[in-house]
Scaffold this motif. Structure first.
Motif, mmCIF file in Angstrom:
data_model
loop_
_atom_site.group_PDB
_atom_site.id
_atom_site.type_symbol
_atom_site.label_atom_id
_atom_site.label_comp_id
_atom_site.label_asym_id
_atom_site.label_seq_id
_atom_site.Cartn_x
_atom_site.Cartn_y
_atom_site.Cartn_z
ATOM 1 N N VAL A 36 56.775 62.155 11.229
ATOM 2 C CA VAL A 36 57.812 61.115 11.271
ATOM 3 C C VAL A 36 58.946 61.388 10.281
ATOM 4 O O VAL A 36 59.942 60.671 10.269
ATOM 5 N N GLY A 37 58.781 62.392 9.439
ATOM 6 C CA GLY A 37 59.840 62.683 8.484
ATOM 7 C C GLY A 37 59.493 63.857 7.591
ATOM 8 O O GLY A 37 58.464 64.526 7.770
ATOM 9 N N ILE A 38 60.374 64.124 6.619
ATOM 10 C CA ILE A 38 60.206 65.205 5.654
ATOM 11 C C ILE A 38 60.410 64.642 4.260
ATOM 12 O O ILE A 38 61.424 63.985 3.994
ATOM 13 N N PHE A 39 59.452 64.911 3.394
ATOM 14 C CA PHE A 39 59.583 64.489 2.001
ATOM 15 C C PHE A 39 59.947 65.700 1.163
ATOM 16 O O PHE A 39 59.285 66.747 1.239
ATOM 17 N N GLN A 40 61.012 65.584 0.364
ATOM 18 C CA GLN A 40 61.440 66.663 -0.505
ATOM 19 C C GLN A 40 61.234 66.285 -1.964
ATOM 20 O O GLN A 40 61.592 65.188 -2.399
ATOM 21 N N ARG A 41 60.641 67.212 -2.705
ATOM 22 C CA ARG A 41 60.374 66.981 -4.122
ATOM 23 C C ARG A 41 61.678 66.920 -4.905
ATOM 24 O O ARG A 41 62.580 67.719 -4.694
ATOM 25 N N GLU A 42 61.764 65.958 -5.821
ATOM 26 C CA GLU A 42 62.934 65.821 -6.686
ATOM 27 C C GLU A 42 62.488 65.798 -8.139
ATOM 28 O O GLU A 42 61.339 65.456 -8.450
ATOM 29 N N GLU A 43 63.402 66.171 -9.033
ATOM 30 C CA GLU A 43 63.097 66.137 -10.457
ATOM 31 C C GLU A 43 63.156 64.696 -10.966
ATOM 32 O O GLU A 43 63.996 63.907 -10.542
ATOM 33 N N GLY A 44 62.248 64.373 -11.897
ATOM 34 C CA GLY A 44 62.266 63.036 -12.492
ATOM 35 C C GLY A 44 61.375 62.069 -11.732
ATOM 36 O O GLY A 44 61.008 62.306 -10.581
ATOM 37 N N PRO A 45 61.019 60.962 -12.358
ATOM 38 C CA PRO A 45 60.131 59.979 -11.742
ATOM 39 C C PRO A 45 60.819 59.207 -10.617
ATOM 40 O O PRO A 45 62.019 58.960 -10.642
ATOM 41 N N LEU A 46 60.026 58.843 -9.609
ATOM 42 C CA LEU A 46 60.518 58.047 -8.484
ATOM 43 C C LEU A 46 59.610 56.829 -8.323
ATOM 44 O O LEU A 46 58.429 56.978 -8.040
ATOM 45 N N SER A 47 60.135 55.664 -8.529
ATOM 46 C CA SER A 47 59.333 54.446 -8.402
ATOM 47 C C SER A 47 59.450 53.918 -6.979
ATOM 48 O O SER A 47 59.830 52.773 -6.733
ATOM 49 N N THR A 48 59.148 54.801 -6.013
ATOM 50 C CA THR A 48 59.270 54.435 -4.605
ATOM 51 C C THR A 48 58.093 55.002 -3.838
ATOM 52 O O THR A 48 57.270 55.758 -4.356
ATOM 53 N N THR A 49 58.039 54.647 -2.566
ATOM 54 C CA THR A 49 57.059 55.257 -1.668
ATOM 55 C C THR A 49 57.706 56.446 -0.970
ATOM 56 O O THR A 49 58.926 56.631 -1.003
#
Length: 276
Positions: A64-77
């Motif tokens: 259903v989608g693509i998740f890409q890693r990012e630098e720094g914390p993510l307070s999301t789903t």
């Protein structure tokens, strides 16, 4: 073999289609995947641990989608951070590698379709695989063969081609010729030239340079780094193109250059361009 008896080089389009998306894909069955409700931080940390930049997002077994890693914390789903799939993220299993390289310069992940089913995906990192290196080697070999055939036709007296080399390179070539003659392994002078030497001779050949000017791409851009490129292909332990989209962009440019050079040589040889 006299140049008049040598066959015209094969159509290089057969090389372009030899390595396909199906040969590069990472199977979905073995992939790291995420669910829309997963923590973006947790999935990002998992990808970092495995040195991956992206992964498919699955819901009920469907992508259903693509998740890409990012630098720094993510307070999301994952669902809040993922990218939707577009047509540019999908390719047929028989898509030639040459067509994939440009898209990998702008997309972190491209899904491979066998019929209507996603069977795997390709990333920029896969451009360093054995299958991809084989493809790039075939393209470079086509250039070397076309260059040698053209120079055999262009210089009936092959000693004349050596005059385009620097004194140092000419001496090395002559030493190699003498050694091959002593070992009864000599074919001809052109066969004794390295890729660097072939490029040097072509760079001073006016009919060839004139044909290259018609392409609109500068000679320096086309010829720069070919020897190093060949060495990188031949040594699997060396990084090749990098595992990044920027690296894929560089390989795409190199491929366009190899094709331009090879097609110019083949077209001139078919025109039977000889010395005045």
């Amino acid at each position: 073999m006299p140049s008049s008896n040598r066959p015209v080089p094969a159509d290089i389009s057969s090389i372009s289609s030899s390595i396909q998306a199906r040969h590069l894909q990472f199977p979905m069955a073995h992939a790291i995947t995420a669910a829309p409700g997963d923590s973006a931080n947790d999935v990002g940390a998992l990808l970092a641990a495995w040195q991956f930049d992206a992964c498919p997002v699955l819901e009920d077994g469907h992508v259903v989608g693509i998740f890409q890693r990012e630098e720094g914390p993510l307070s999301t789903t994952v669902q809040d951070s993922m990218c939707n799939i577009t047509a540019r993220n999908l390719t047929a299993a028989d898509t030639p590698l040459e067509s994939l390289v440009e898209d990998l310069g702008t997309h972190a992940l491209i899904f491979v379709l066998e019929g209507r089913k996603i069977t795997g995906f390709v990333t920029p990192a896969d451009l360093g695989s054995a299958a991809a290196r084989t493809y790039f080697y075939l393209k470079l070999s086509a250039l070397e063969v076309a260059a040698a055939d053209y120079l055999r036709q262009r210089y009936p007296h092959q000693e004349d081609a050596l005059s385009a080399l620097s004194n140092g390179r000419r001496s090395k070539a002559q030493e190699l010729v003498a050694s091959l003659l002593a070992d009864d392994a000599f074919i001809d002078i052109v066969a004794s030239l390295s890729l660097q030497d072939l490029v040097s001779v072509l760079g001073k050949d006016e009919p060839f340079r004139a044909r290259i000017r018609e392409s609109g791409i500068g000679w320096d851009s086309l010829s720069h780094g070919l020897t190093g490129f060949r060495n990188d292909i031949m040594h699997p332990s060396r990084p090749f193109g990098g595992a990044t989209r920027k690296g894929a962009q560089g390989l795409s440019k190199k491929l366009r250059g190899l094709t331009t050079l090879t097609e110019a040589l083949i077209s001139l040889r078919q025109l039977n361009v000889l010395l005045p």
